[in-house]
Design a protein around this motif. Sequence first.
Motif, short mmCIF file in Angstrom:
data_model
loop_
_atom_site.label_atom_id
_atom_site.label_comp_id
_atom_site.label_asym_id
_atom_site.label_seq_id
_atom_site.Cartn_x
_atom_site.Cartn_y
_atom_site.Cartn_z
N GLU A 105 -14.87 -66.13 -42.79
CA GLU A 105 -15.19 -64.76 -42.29
C GLU A 105 -16.66 -64.09 -43.17
O GLU A 105 -17.15 -63.25 -42.54
N LEU A 132 -19.04 -64.69 -40.40
CA LEU A 132 -18.70 -63.72 -39.17
C LEU A 132 -19.17 -62.36 -39.62
O LEU A 132 -20.16 -61.64 -38.76
N LEU A 177 -22.36 -60.24 -37.49
CA LEU A 177 -21.76 -58.85 -37.33
C LEU A 177 -23.05 -57.81 -37.64
O LEU A 177 -23.48 -57.11 -37.22
N ARG A 209 -15.25 -58.97 -31.67
CA ARG A 209 -14.87 -59.71 -32.79
C ARG A 209 -13.25 -59.77 -32.55
O ARG A 209 -12.36 -58.71 -32.33
N ASN A 227 -11.60 -64.30 -36.62
CA ASN A 227 -13.09 -64.95 -37.07
C ASN A 227 -13.82 -65.21 -35.93
O ASN A 227 -14.87 -66.04 -35.96
N LEU A 257 -16.56 -64.36 -32.73
CA LEU A 257 -17.29 -63.61 -32.34
C LEU A 257 -17.76 -64.06 -30.76
O LEU A 257 -18.33 -65.21 -30.63
#
Length: 486
Positions: A333, A336, A340, A359, A362, A364
């Motif tokens: 995470e 991720l 983001l 999303r 986990n 993308l």
Amino acid sequence: MEKFINKNQSYLNGEWTEGQSGRSYNILNPYDNSVISTVTLATSGQLAESFEVAKQAQKDWAKSSAEERRQIMVKAAEYLKQNREEIIDMISRETGGSQIKANVELQLTLEILEEAEKITDEIYQVREVPSAMDGKVNHIHRLPLGVISSISPFNFPMNLSMRTIAPAIALGNAVVHKPDVQVGFSGGIIIAAAFEYAGLPKGVFNMILTDLEEIGDDMLTNPIPRLISFTGSTPVGQHIGEIAGKSLKRVALELGGNNPFIVLSDADVDRAVDAAIFGKFIHQGQICMCINRIIVHKDLYEEFAEKFIARAKELPYGDQTDPKTVVGPLVNERQLEKALQFISDAKKAGVNVALEGERVGNILTPTVFRDVKNSDDIAQIEMFSPIVSLIQAETDEEAIEIANDTIYGLSSAIFTTDLERGEKLGLQIDSGMTHINDQTVNDAPNVSFGGNKMSGMGRFGNPWIVEEFTVTKWISVQSKYREYPF
């Protein structure tokens, strides 16, 4: 996968060993955060002991024959082949990689072992060189380096571990290896099991499951290792280089990349799109060699952008163990959230989002920015995620200039129908590797693999790795009495 679960320990001095820290770590499947296994973390004391063990074991291992060392490589490869399906399953579950990625990684690992078989006779070779001194004979000997400290990352853990471990052992060295614990099976446990099966003497290979909270910089500062081999981020590589420099230790560093994929004015757009899709989205972009910037001549820019974005939208995503999946989860995470944030910052800076990722846990999904300026932050940061920048170049020459306008220099690619010109332009790109009419993610155990600028130091691959992992010694023999001036 179940075959390896009961080996969820460090491998120290030829024994599967419980960590003594009192702390445990859950190795997770990044798709659903389910626990694959729980390991106990080893301590700095256990690490120090491993270096001592390796130092003693290396003295005997250095006396082994080339054929003994070759057979170890053969048997280790045999183990990986015998357990192929279970290993592919573990690589996929642990790293979040697709079935394609897991198969590629195991195949590269096997190729490294096969190439290591070929270098076992490189040590103890003697080269005679002329001397201007009457009666003097000069011999240049190649010897094992000693103990090597190996640190590998989370993305291609088995491959990027073995490319240090196998040649090091084949050349008479001992290794203390620390994989990223979140991929402890792929990066360490399975490798240790392979060398155990192969009959490698105790102490020649030691694999420790731990984290920085337990050991700090001990992999770097321990006085025993003569070389530190590391694959990972540039900031960590700089830290390693600083510490190693104080002790005059050698380093082999493969670091970050901001890899350009250049589409020249005469390129075949459809083939370029095919290559770019693979080179950007293999393993969700979590490869140091992945395409980070796509630089397209203005005459082809709109066509390329339209076709590339359309293909990126269609890529199937989801559970990485599903053979149909192309885009699986990022490794955790934290990675991720980092990706983001890159997207958020670029949008705030006014960069044009042509395809915004979604999303899903986990995962993308692919994100494409277009009309990016090379000076934009999004074009200067290594994404390490399924995010890519499209940049327009006025001329082919400007495309090369843009490609070089980065602190990094790992991999690069050029698409063109003029292969001779493409290779000449490839020589103008300041990177360790350039691929003509292919994408940036290429590796082999018999090429000079490594980066320029802030992308690293040293070269992996045979024969370049021989120079990295051995030491030369000059011995002169004076057979006639020498007259001295005083």
